[in-house]
Design a protein around this motif. Structure first.
Motif: not given
Length: 339
Positions: A16-17, A19-20, A23-24, A45, A321, A324-325, A331, A333
């Motif tokens: 899950v991490y 996948d994000q 963006r992070l 990206t 921002d 992330h989930r 969720e 932050d």
């Protein structure tokens, strides 16, 4: 014309991490801009050969590369030359072997990449940003659990202070760190002893002194780890004011972890802990220091956390921002503020 670069992101055991992560990583790269000689531009990206990369342009100096080597998700950096990628050697701050971070496995452990991300953002927001590569900083984690943030601070060559209410976690951290240091044959001392206030035993204090090599030990180039087994809202007399350059805290998510309120009951609301703890935490920061917090948005709104920090003389720092989930119930932050 600025050179084009492509950053290959590190794989993550947490799908899950992962996948994000891109963006992070973009948000983290923007945060590094303040210490770089040239601000990265055209950040995006890009899929190259079927693999996603973080691409950007810039005239990177050797020092810029040294800073970017510590991006939490950096795996390899390349300079783009037409259709070819030329490797750029990274030099991350890695004073010890990476298994100092990766070996500990336990329920509730924060993702190591995320821990490094929050520490980076906090240091970069502080007055110590320009000292990130040279060391001499002290990192405080007032809810340190079993020491993921403390170990990341050690990897960077910093001193570390932790506070933890659960005695089993303190004992587990002592056991792991001592075993790891012995296995690596590193010079160290470790002492866990009671602390008394007003003639009564009020806490326990773990003090570890270590060196990365025999030469460092002989030269007196040692690092200190201090862990206080106590309530993070009751630290008077246990830690000196202005003892830390940055404070990093992964707050209880309100699912499996909580904190005790003034009546001794278990609260799973991170705002309850913040309201009681931030007045104490703020006194432990040096002027120009910064606080980095992560928490579960599903149990606490961002603006409420900001209000608590502002009320205690801290100024929130703007950043991209980072929400992330983590899983179905979390969720996460990040909030950074400066003293």
């Amino acid at each position: 014309m600025p050179d084009p670069y492509a950053l290959l992101l590190a794989p993550s055991a947490n799908r899950v991490y992962a996948d994000q992560a891109a963006r992070l990583a973009m948000a983290e790269l923007n945060a590094f801009a303040g210490v770089l000689d040239t601000r990265p531009d055209e950040i995006a990206t890009t899929v190259i050969g079927g693999v996603p990369y973080l691409t950007f342009t810039g005239d990177l100096t050797a020092q810029d590369v040294a800073y970017l080597s510590n991006l939490s998700s950096a795996f390899a950096l390349f300079k783009s030359e037409g259709e070819l990628l030329r490797p750029v050697t990274l030099s991350p701050l890695a004073r010890y072997d990476s298994d100092l971070i990766t070996i500990p496995k336990y329920a509730g452990k924060t993702n190591e990449q995320f821990t490094k991300l929050v520490l980076n953002l906090t240091v970069l927001a502080s007055e110590s940003a320009k000292r990130m590569l040279t060391g001499g900083l002290t990192v405080l984690d007032p809810v340190c659990g079993r020491g993921t943030t403390l170990n990341q601070a050690l990897m960077y060559g910093y001193d570390a202070i932790g506070v933890e209410l659960d005695g089993k976690d303190v004992d587990a951290y002592k056991s792991f760190l001592q075993t790891w240091l012995k296995r690596k044959r590193l010079k160290h001392t470790a002492d866990l002893h009671p602390v008394r206030r007003q003639g009564r035993k009020s806490a326990r204090r773990l003090e570890v002194t270590l060196a990365a090599s025999k030469d460092d030990h002989k030269a007196g180039a040692t690092q200190q780890v201090t862990v206080i087994h106590a309530d993070t809202t009751q630290l008077d007399g246990l830690l000196k004011p202005r003892c830390a350059d940055v404070l990093v805290a992964d707050l209880p998510y309100g699912v499996a972890h909580g904190s005790y309120d003034d009546e001794g009951g278990l609260s799973r609301r991170p705002l309850d802990l913040l309201e009681r703890a931030v007045p104490h935490w703020a006194t432990l920061l040096r002027p120009g220091g910064a606080i980095g917090l992560s928490w579960n948005l599903k149990v606490a709104r961002r603006e409420h956390a900001e209000d608590i920090l502002i009320a205690n003389g801290l100024t929130p720092v703007e950043h991209d921002d980072l929400a992330h989930r983590v899983d179905q119930s979390i969720e996460r932050d990040v909030l950074i503020a400066r003293k």
